[in-house]
Design a protein around this motif. Structure first.
Motif, PDB file in Angstrom:
ATOM      1  N   GLU A 132     -41.329  50.648 -25.615  1.00 22.85           N
ATOM      2  CA  GLU A 132     -40.612  51.774 -26.209  1.00 22.85           C
ATOM      3  C   GLU A 132     -41.508  52.551 -27.169  1.00 22.85           C
ATOM      4  OE1 GLU A 132     -37.063  52.095 -29.392  1.00 22.85           O
ATOM      5  OE2 GLU A 132     -36.440  51.316 -27.428  1.00 22.85           O
ATOM      6  N   GLU A 133     -42.312  51.853 -27.935  1.00 22.56           N
ATOM      7  CA  GLU A 133     -43.208  52.530 -28.879  1.00 22.56           C
ATOM      8  C   GLU A 133     -44.261  53.351 -28.139  1.00 22.56           C
ATOM      9  OE1 GLU A 133     -46.338  51.384 -32.496  1.00 22.56           O
ATOM     10  OE2 GLU A 133     -45.083  49.835 -31.584  1.00 22.56           O
ATOM     11  N   GLU A 134     -44.835  52.778 -27.095  1.00 17.72           N
ATOM     12  CA  GLU A 134     -45.841  53.505 -26.307  1.00 17.72           C
ATOM     13  C   GLU A 134     -45.211  54.705 -25.602  1.00 17.72           C
ATOM     14  OE1 GLU A 134     -48.702  49.687 -25.116  1.00 17.72           O
ATOM     15  OE2 GLU A 134     -46.971  50.227 -23.881  1.00 17.72           O
ATOM     16  N   SER A 135     -44.014  54.503 -25.093  1.00 11.89           N
ATOM     17  CA  SER A 135     -43.324  55.597 -24.397  1.00 11.89           C
ATOM     18  C   SER A 135     -43.035  56.753 -25.343  1.00 11.89           C
ATOM     19  CB  SER A 135     -42.018  55.087 -23.786  1.00 11.89           C
ATOM     20  OG  SER A 135     -42.259  54.074 -22.835  1.00 11.89           O
ATOM     21  N   LEU A 136     -42.581  56.431 -26.553  1.00 12.57           N
ATOM     22  CA  LEU A 136     -42.255  57.465 -27.522  1.00 12.57           C
ATOM     23  C   LEU A 136     -43.513  58.227 -27.944  1.00 12.57           C
ATOM     24  CD1 LEU A 136     -39.679  58.462 -28.928  1.00 12.57           C
ATOM     25  CD2 LEU A 136     -40.284  57.035 -30.889  1.00 12.57           C
ATOM     26  N   ILE A 161     -36.516  58.327 -23.498  1.00 11.35           N
ATOM     27  CA  ILE A 161     -37.490  57.402 -22.907  1.00 11.35           C
ATOM     28  C   ILE A 161     -36.825  56.132 -22.388  1.00 11.35           C
ATOM     29  CG2 ILE A 161     -39.410  58.277 -24.283  1.00 11.35           C
ATOM     30  CD1 ILE A 161     -38.745  55.317 -25.749  1.00 11.35           C
ATOM     31  N   ARG A 162     -35.665  55.778 -22.958  1.00 12.14           N
ATOM     32  CA  ARG A 162     -34.970  54.600 -22.428  1.00 12.14           C
ATOM     33  C   ARG A 162     -34.548  54.836 -20.980  1.00 12.14           C
ATOM     34  NH1 ARG A 162     -31.976  54.680 -27.500  1.00 12.14           N
ATOM     35  NH2 ARG A 162     -32.974  53.262 -28.995  1.00 12.14           N
ATOM     36  N   TYR A 197     -30.090  55.989 -14.164  1.00 15.60           N
ATOM     37  CA  TYR A 197     -30.304  54.872 -13.250  1.00 15.60           C
ATOM     38  C   TYR A 197     -31.441  53.986 -13.731  1.00 15.60           C
ATOM     39  CZ  TYR A 197     -27.423  57.436  -9.931  1.00 15.60           C
ATOM     40  OH  TYR A 197     -26.402  58.110  -9.325  1.00 15.60           O
ATOM     41  N   ILE A 198     -31.331  52.721 -13.509  1.00 17.45           N
ATOM     42  CA  ILE A 198     -32.428  51.808 -13.784  1.00 17.45           C
ATOM     43  C   ILE A 198     -33.492  52.022 -12.730  1.00 17.45           C
ATOM     44  CG2 ILE A 198     -33.123  49.379 -13.898  1.00 17.45           C
ATOM     45  CD1 ILE A 198     -30.302  48.725 -14.852  1.00 17.45           C
TER      46      ILE A 198
END
Length: 472
Positions: A132-136, A161-162, A197-198
């Motif tokens: 999550e940190e890298e995605s943000l 990002i989730r 969607y996952i």
């Protein structure tokens, strides 16, 4: 998983300054699902020793031996991108000598068993999804939002990002929607629109990426969909792409003082800024020479084109576009069949591509058209013709034409193609441009690739946006 960054990582390594200085020879080839051994060998030879007419007529075994001899004793780096099968590796591995001098072959693939087949007992790098940190952080950097503005958008950013589930490609594409726009309402709108969607399959990933198409301005949509006309992982020359867009009528001036070519370039830069198009090669002046799109985004092009009937046949496109029969005897007439069932057609146009017959000589060609005469764009440069096909003169709405001759000149009656805007012709020997060609009032681009002798212009005008003649 597609979009994890395999090609991006390989590209950073390939272009690293230390890598560039360490290896004497570097070559990059993309294989993809459908490949042809000859094309791969020629691509590698093109970057190692260059391609001549003598090389072109060699069979596969001779090409492989030539490549082996060119690499032996030299420290090389070969990148084989997007390899899908063990057989593909077996087809080309004999070309790479092992001199224990630090030479390397780097593979990217979606299949771990392919990597282990290439190096049994090896430890392939399996890319993971981003945290999550890298995605943000990736979202912030790609959206070009300063930390000061991003602080109060971070909660919305986390929601976005989730739904991307750590897939870099999805994050980058969504960031293209948010670029340089710190408006909270817009971020909330995007957050609500991102697929929830996952991401466990490519189809579900496509539903997330398709959001970028849904938010494209109307004038960019046909330009983006046109990328589906090109083969998977194909590097597209920007000059050719722009000429095709203009020929298809995708570019509109809308009262600006710019010319069509400049507006088309603006369209392309907009698609690049939205992370829908990837820059492949740049010139010394920084201008973009070639570009491509990710294969998942190409799938979106094809599905959307079929959905809105942008092209009823785009989804049928493949490299085997040509149905050819020929004989070595001069008395037998060869046939080149171009039909809407096998050739990409963007109504009302037709664009053809084939590499399988790129070195086949047709002494007498009969083109059988199973499609409308309203064709606007035609590229048959992958076939070397002996004469100008008379059938082309029936295509009075043609705006883009690319041909390749072994010898000979275009006929005087080529001026009957009054709508022609771009004409690209190549020949092994001197080519004479007929005088009345300058009566083609719509002609904007004329590119002549001559042989050993210079092009002979029997008349010359300076009315075109561009006149180019190149010695091969």
């Amino acid at each position: 998983m597609a979009g994890l960054g395999k090609t991006t990582l390989a590209t950073r390594l390939y272009n690293d300054s230390y890598i560039v200085s360490y290896f004497y020879v570097r070559s990059w080839i993309t294989i993809s699902q459908v490949y042809h051994k000859r094309d791969l060998l020629l691509d590698m030879l093109r970057s190692v020793v260059g391609i001549t007419d003598e090389v072109c007529v060699m069979n596969d075994n001779m090409l492989a031996q030539l490549l082996y001899r060119a690499l032996i004793g030299r420290r090389y780096l070969i990148v084989i991108d997007d390899i899908w099968s063990s057989k593909a590796w077996d087809d080309i591995k004999i070309c790479f000598p092992d001199d224990n001098n630090g030479s390397k072959v780097l593979l990217t693939t979606r299949f771990k068993d392919v990597a282990l087949h290439a190096e049994p007992g090896g430890n392939p790098l399996c890319l993971r999804f981003l945290t999550e940190e890298e995605s943000l952080d990736l979202l912030r950097r790609k959206a070009l939002i300063t930390p000061r503005f991003f602080d109060y958008l971070s909660l919305i950013g986390k929601s976005i990002i989730r739904k991307c589930h750590g897939l870099p490609l999805a994050i980058v594409v969504i960031a293209g929607l948010l670029k340089n726009n710190p408006e909270r309402d817009w971020w909330l709108h995007v957050a609500e629109s991102v697929s929830s969607y996952i991401v466990t399959s490519e189809n579900q990933c496509i539903s997330t990426l398709a959001l970028s198409y849904d938010h494209l301005p109307q004038h960019l949509r046909p330009c983006f969909l046109s990328f589906g006309a090109f083969p998977e992982d194909h590097e597209i020359p920007v000059h050719k792409l722009i000429c095709l867009w203009i020929a298809e009528g995708f570019i509109h001036l809308n009262g600006t003082n710019k010319i069509l070519e400049d507006v088309a370039e603006d369209y392309l830069m907009d698609l690049i800024s939205r992370s829908l198009v990837v820059v492949c090669k740049k010139g010394l002046d920084g201008s973009i020479k070639t570009c491509r799109i990710h294969d998942l985004l190409r799938d979106i092009c094809l599905s959307k084109a079929e959905e809105i009937n942008f092209s009823s046949n785009m989804h049928k496109y493949n490299k085997h576009s040509f149905s050819c029969s020929h004989s070595s005897t001069s008395s037998t007439k060869s046939q080149l069949s171009l039909s809407t069932s096998a050739v990409l057609a963007i109504p009302p146009s037709c664009s053809c591509y084939s590499s399988e017959v790129s070195h086949t000589f047709f002494k007498d060609v009969s083109i059988i058209w199973d499609t409308s005469k309203l064709i606007r764009s035609l590229d048959v440069s992958s076939i070397e013709l002996f004469v100008f096909p008379d059938e082309l003169l029936q295509l009075v709405h043609l705006r883009y034409l690319e041909l390749r001759f072994r010898s000979g000149n275009p006929p005087e009656c080529i001026s009957d193609l009054r709508e022609l805007q771009t004409l690209i012709m190549s020949s092994r020997i001197n080519m004479v441009v007929p005088k009345n060609m300058w009566k083609m009032i719509s002609l904007r681009h004329l590119c002549i690739k001559s042989g050993e002798n210079p092009v002979n212009f029997s008349s010359f005008e300076e009315d075109l946006c561009e006149i180019r003649w190149l010695d091969r």
